[in-house]
Each structure stands twice: as structure tokens, then as C-alpha cells.
Design a protein around this motif. Structure first.
Motif, PDB file in Angstrom:
ATOM      1  N   LYS A 170      17.939  51.730  48.457  1.00 43.40           N
ATOM      2  CA  LYS A 170      16.961  52.808  48.285  1.00 43.40           C
ATOM      3  C   LYS A 170      16.631  52.937  46.805  1.00 43.40           C
ATOM      4  CE  LYS A 170      18.664  55.648  52.164  1.00 43.40           C
ATOM      5  NZ  LYS A 170      17.443  56.181  52.788  1.00 43.40           N
ATOM      6  N   ILE A 171      15.349  52.861  46.469  1.00 41.50           N
ATOM      7  CA  ILE A 171      14.917  53.045  45.092  1.00 41.50           C
ATOM      8  C   ILE A 171      13.823  54.109  45.067  1.00 41.50           C
ATOM      9  CG2 ILE A 171      13.361  51.038  45.266  1.00 41.50           C
ATOM     10  CD1 ILE A 171      13.862  50.667  42.210  1.00 41.50           C
ATOM     11  N   VAL A 172      14.035  55.141  44.239  1.00 40.38           N
ATOM     12  CA  VAL A 172      13.147  56.310  44.205  1.00 40.38           C
ATOM     13  C   VAL A 172      12.230  56.217  42.992  1.00 40.38           C
ATOM     14  CG1 VAL A 172      13.061  58.832  44.092  1.00 40.38           C
ATOM     15  CG2 VAL A 172      14.865  57.703  45.414  1.00 40.38           C
ATOM     16  N   GLU A 211      14.163  50.065  50.611  1.00 42.46           N
ATOM     17  CA  GLU A 211      13.402  51.287  50.912  1.00 42.46           C
ATOM     18  C   GLU A 211      12.700  51.704  49.629  1.00 42.46           C
ATOM     19  OE1 GLU A 211      14.176  55.877  52.338  1.00 42.46           O
ATOM     20  OE2 GLU A 211      15.599  54.319  52.972  1.00 42.46           O
ATOM     21  N   LEU A 212      11.417  51.420  49.574  1.00 42.78           N
ATOM     22  CA  LEU A 212      10.653  51.488  48.335  1.00 42.78           C
ATOM     23  C   LEU A 212       9.904  52.821  48.210  1.00 42.78           C
ATOM     24  CD1 LEU A 212       9.685  49.935  45.811  1.00 42.78           C
ATOM     25  CD2 LEU A 212       7.860  48.971  47.240  1.00 42.78           C
ATOM     26  N   TYR A 213      10.298  53.586  47.214  1.00 44.53           N
ATOM     27  CA  TYR A 213       9.611  54.818  46.839  1.00 44.53           C
ATOM     28  C   TYR A 213       9.365  55.759  48.021  1.00 44.53           C
ATOM     29  CZ  TYR A 213       8.718  52.129  42.570  1.00 44.53           C
ATOM     30  OH  TYR A 213       8.850  51.377  41.437  1.00 44.53           O
ATOM     31  N   LYS A 216       0.009  55.904  45.778  1.00 44.36           N
ATOM     32  CA  LYS A 216      -0.342  54.735  46.592  1.00 44.36           C
ATOM     33  C   LYS A 216      -0.591  53.504  45.719  1.00 44.36           C
ATOM     34  CE  LYS A 216      -3.562  56.937  48.980  1.00 44.36           C
ATOM     35  NZ  LYS A 216      -4.612  57.212  50.007  1.00 44.36           N
ATOM     36  N   LYS A 217      -1.233  53.704  44.594  1.00 44.25           N
ATOM     37  CA  LYS A 217      -1.536  52.589  43.696  1.00 44.25           C
ATOM     38  C   LYS A 217      -0.260  51.955  43.163  1.00 44.25           C
ATOM     39  CE  LYS A 217      -4.060  51.539  39.423  1.00 44.25           C
ATOM     40  NZ  LYS A 217      -4.900  52.109  38.339  1.00 44.25           N
ATOM     41  N   ILE A 218       0.695  52.777  42.719  1.00 45.35           N
ATOM     42  CA  ILE A 218       1.928  52.232  42.150  1.00 45.35           C
ATOM     43  C   ILE A 218       2.810  51.641  43.241  1.00 45.35           C
ATOM     44  CG2 ILE A 218       3.423  54.281  42.225  1.00 45.35           C
ATOM     45  CD1 ILE A 218       2.995  52.026  39.178  1.00 45.35           C
ATOM     46  N   TYR A 219       2.798  52.263  44.427  1.00 45.78           N
ATOM     47  CA  TYR A 219       3.576  51.711  45.542  1.00 45.78           C
ATOM     48  C   TYR A 219       3.059  50.328  45.925  1.00 45.78           C
ATOM     49  CZ  TYR A 219       5.532  50.873  50.129  1.00 45.78           C
ATOM     50  OH  TYR A 219       6.168  50.272  51.180  1.00 45.78           O
ATOM     51  N   VAL A 221      10.696  48.799  53.303  1.00 49.49           N
ATOM     52  CA  VAL A 221      10.616  49.966  54.186  1.00 49.49           C
ATOM     53  C   VAL A 221       9.901  51.086  53.440  1.00 49.49           C
ATOM     54  CG1 VAL A 221      11.917  51.653  55.539  1.00 49.49           C
ATOM     55  CG2 VAL A 221      12.791  49.303  55.287  1.00 49.49           C
ATOM     56  N   TRP A 222       8.836  51.597  54.030  1.00 46.32           N
ATOM     57  CA  TRP A 222       8.220  52.815  53.487  1.00 46.32           C
ATOM     58  C   TRP A 222       8.707  53.981  54.330  1.00 46.32           C
ATOM     59  CZ3 TRP A 222       4.851  56.702  55.276  1.00 46.32           C
ATOM     60  CH2 TRP A 222       4.368  57.571  54.277  1.00 46.32           C
ATOM     61  N   SER A 223       9.226  55.005  53.652  1.00 44.99           N
ATOM     62  CA  SER A 223       9.814  56.122  54.402  1.00 44.99           C
ATOM     63  C   SER A 223       9.309  57.449  53.874  1.00 44.99           C
ATOM     64  CB  SER A 223      11.346  56.079  54.311  1.00 44.99           C
ATOM     65  OG  SER A 223      11.773  56.458  53.014  1.00 44.99           O
ATOM     66  N   THR A 224       9.522  58.454  54.685  1.00 46.56           N
ATOM     67  CA  THR A 224       9.183  59.815  54.298  1.00 46.56           C
ATOM     68  C   THR A 224      10.311  60.744  54.685  1.00 46.56           C
ATOM     69  OG1 THR A 224       7.611  61.646  54.629  1.00 46.56           O
ATOM     70  CG2 THR A 224       7.956  60.172  56.481  1.00 46.56           C
TER      71      THR A 224
END
Length: 406
Positions: free
Chosen positions: A124-126, A154-156, A169-172, A189-192
Motif C-alpha cells: 500500500k502506497i499513499v 495498492e496505488l494511492y 486523477k492526473k498523478i494517479y 489496485v485502485w481502492s477507496t
């Protein structure tokens, strides 16, 4: 309760049966299969309808079963050892979960240990508030130089932090491209967070930029100084239905507090009930959920101001509950490589069903979404005096595999 739908339906005498009720209702025969009704016994009920459809499998998505994993780095009770956690549970884990930042990066020996223990790193990287990509570049370098096996990143995740949607969204999207350019066998993985599900459409980077979808669920005893009451799976349900056709999904963080230093009260039974909710009821109700990662951590080990204890390992009753819940699961101990491009999977729809006497019908408004390939001219139907058409669900089941829960 799950209800199966019979494959054969006896329609003999239907027209005669309706005509015999003319003394108490007006019935008009429109054609061989359509009947208008006025005072017919009618009752509406909410249903969870499951319809089998073909889906395209994601990379490493198992056809059946689930992946399990845990974050144990900060658990001094087991010295941060995932194998000790496995021995307590009697269940082998697929993923070893890490959190990554510049202050506490991921040592090469941890990656090598994952390889030796046949575990998949889940990292996981925030994103920080400055949109700084430096930690990501360090992570990519570490992975490229020390690790060559599959890795989930798990990216951002969309957390409680506030970001400008367009900048996020641009940086992701840029970060996704960097990961896939330099890290072989990476799954992004994109998560919320569950609390940000309603904001998800604003921040979603697009199907092109995610491999799996995740949701992070934390259930503390206290939140912002107030006793926290979990309101159930409404947010999870909304999140799931947005992705079920497009992406494999997992609960990328699950943490349930059994003790808070706010009041120093233990709530073991309550936590057991919530574990049962997720590891039994949720997995049964959401067919494309392919994994659950448990965050086994005392938050006080991360910050003195964090008062919640999410560890299972300090409470034998919780370990026994988790063991009983996970042993019957078809858990996948290693990543699965799909042998087929497409497979059948049940899609979940929340709808309103209508009973005419004891027979269940579905309103025409749902047909295009739930049964798009069925030739409705062949299906028995009814029409009320307002002109709304209803199709017999057991008739629909002749053409598409389906079931429902009420």
C-alpha cells in the motif's frame, strides 16, 4: 434466504383459472401470454437478483475461491511474523501486506522473505498532499532491483485526505504508467475508503488505469470522540455494483476494533458478529469478491493518539472465530493464472419483485439490464391496468441461470 427458481413451470389451465376469478376482478385476455389485472392479489418485495453472465477475467483472478492476506508488521504479539499468524489461524495466507513510505520503506530482505515463504507482497502506497512521486520511484527501484515475482500495489487509495479530483486523477494515471513500465508482473489496485465511496465517481481514474478494485473498511469503536455504529454494507454494495462487470475486486483492508482506549471496554462478541458478516455473509452475497486482507494492528503502535486495537492475535475467541470462518472457504494459497479468457459469474442486482398470488414476477423496466439476451416474446407475462408489464421469473430462468434472495 436464497431461492432457486424451478426450471419447469406448469401453465396448463392459467387462462381458465383467471377467468374463474371474474366475480372479484376484471380480467382481460390480451394474447396467449399477456393478462391484464385490476384487483388481483399483488405484493411487492425487495429482492437481490443474481443472473449468470459471461465476464472477462482479470489478471490472476481466480475462477472461484478467494485470496486471503494480513498486515502483521506492527503486531508485537507475534513479532510481525505472518507465519505465526498462519499457525494461530490454521490457514495459509496468499498475501503479506506492507505499507510503504520514505520514512519506513520496504527492505530488500522483506521481499526476499516473501519469496522464500511463497507469499505475494501486497504493498500500500499513499499519495501525500504535495502529489510527490518520489516515494513511488523509490518503491519501483526497490522492486525492480530485488524482486521478480508477481506483486500487488495498492496505488494511492482514496482516503480521508482531500485532493483536487483532476490533479489526483492526473498523478494517479502517471503513477500507474510508471509502475507498469518498470515493475514486471505488477497488479495495480485502485481502492477507496468505505467513507469515500460516494465521492468515487469524481476521483475514478478510468478502467484503463486499474487492474483490480479495492475497498478499505475500518470499524472502530469510537470515531471523532463519538461511539461508532457500523451501518452495514450499503457503501460496499454501491462500490461492488460499480465494478462487478469490469474488474476483479477485493476488500483491500478490513479492520474491526474489539477494544478502545477511549473507554477501555472490550466488545468481543460484537467483533465476532462483524467477522461473520464479512467472511461469510458478504463473501456469499458478492460473487466477484476475490479476496479479503485483514489489518491485524493495534493503532497505538503507529501513533499514541490512535486508541483502537484491531488485532485478532490477543484474543483467543477472535482467533477461533476467524479460524471457523476461513477454514470452510475455498481459499487460494497461491495466485491463480486464468486458463480461460471468459467465465460465467453471477451478477447482483437490487430490484423490486412483484407477487401475483404466490408467483413472482419482474417488472419490464428491469429486463434490459438483467435479462438483455432473453427473447421476451417467449416469456409468460401480465399487464396491469396502468399498462405496466411483468414477466414470470421462473419462466425467465428457462433461458438464463438465475436465483434470488429476499
Amino acid at each position: 434466504m436464497k431461492h432457486t427458481i424451478p426450471k419447469r413451470v406448469l401453465l396448463i389451465g392459467l387462462a381458465g383459472m383467471l377467468l374463474s376469478l371474474s366475480a372479484c376482478s376484471k380480467s382481460v385476455l390480451y394474447d396467449e401470454q399477456t393478462v391484464g389485472l385490476e384487483a388481483y392479489a399483488q405484493r411487492q418485495v425487495p429482492l437481490e437478483l443474481y443472473v449468470e453472465e459471461e465476464i472477462k477475467l482479470g489478471e490472476y483472478e481466480p475462477v472461484s475461491g478467494v485470496y486471503t492476506g494480513a498486515y502483521v508488521q506492527k503486531d508485537e504479539n507475534i513479532t510481525g511474523d505472518l507465519l505465526a499468524y498462519e499457525r494461530m489461524l490454521g490457514q495459509v495466507q496468499t498475501f503479506k501486506v506492507f505499507e510503504y513510505n520514505l520514512e519506513e520503506n520496504l527492505p530488500a530482505q522483506e521481499l526476499l522473505r516473501c519469496m522464500a515463504q511463497k507469499k505475494v507482497p501486497y504493498i500500500k502506497i499513499v499519495l501525500d498532499n504535495n502529489y510527490d512521486l518520489t516515494p513511488l520511484y523509490h518503491l519501483v527501484y526497490d522492486l525492480k532491483s530485488a524482486y521478480g515475482m508477481p506483486v500487488f500495489i495498492e496505488l494511492y487509495p482514496l482516503t480521508t485526505r482531500n485532493y483536487a479530483p483532476s490533479e489526483y486523477k492526473k498523478i494517479y494515471q502517471r503513477a500507474y504508467e510508471i509502475v507498469h513500465k518498470y515493475v514486471k508482473n505488477a497488479i495495480v489496485v485502485w481502492s477507496t475508503d468505505e467513507s469515500r465511496v460516494s465521492d468515487m465517481p469524481l476521483y475514478y481514474p478510468g478502467d484503463k488505469y486499474i487492474d483490480w478494485a479495492g475497498i478499505n473498511i475500518y470499524i472502530p469503536r469510537y470515531k471523532q470522540g463519538e461511539r461508532y455504529s457500523y451501518e452495514g454494507t450499503k457503501q460496499l454494495d454501491f462500490w461492488y455494483k460499480n465494478f462487478q462487470h469490469a474488474k476483479p475486486m477485493l476488500i483491500s483492508s478490513l479492520a474491526i476494533s474489539h477494544f478502545s482506549r477511549v473507554d477501555h471496554v472490550y466488545t468481543i462478541h460484537e467483533t465476532q458478529d462483524q467477522l461473520t458478516l464479512f467472511y461469510k455473509e458478504v463473501l456469499e452475497s458478492y460473487p466477484r469478491l476475490r479476496g479479503v486482507l485483514y489489518m491485524n494492528v493495534d493503532m497505538n503502535a503507529i501513533s499514541n493518539n490512535n486508541k483502537e486495537d484491531y488485532r485478532l492475535t490477543t484474543q483467543p475467541a477472535l482467533i477461533n472465530t476467524m479460524k471457523a470462518l476461513t477454514l470452510p472457504l475455498a481459499c487460494e494459497n497461491t495466485l491463480q493464472i486464468p486458463q480461460k479468457d471468459k467465465v460465467p459469474c453471477y451478477m447482483k442486482y437490487s430490484i423490486i419483485g412483484t407477487y401475483f398470488e404466490d408467483k413472482l414476477y419482474i417488472s419490464e423496466e428491469y429486463m434490459g439490464t438483467c435479462f438483455p439476451k432473453v427473447n421476451l416474446k417467449k416469456v409468460a407475462k401480465k399487464q396491469d391496468l396502468q399498462g405496466e408489464v411483468y414477466y414470470a421469473l421462473d419462466e425467465l430462468s428457462k433461458y438464463t441461470a438465475c436465483y434470488y434472495k429476499s
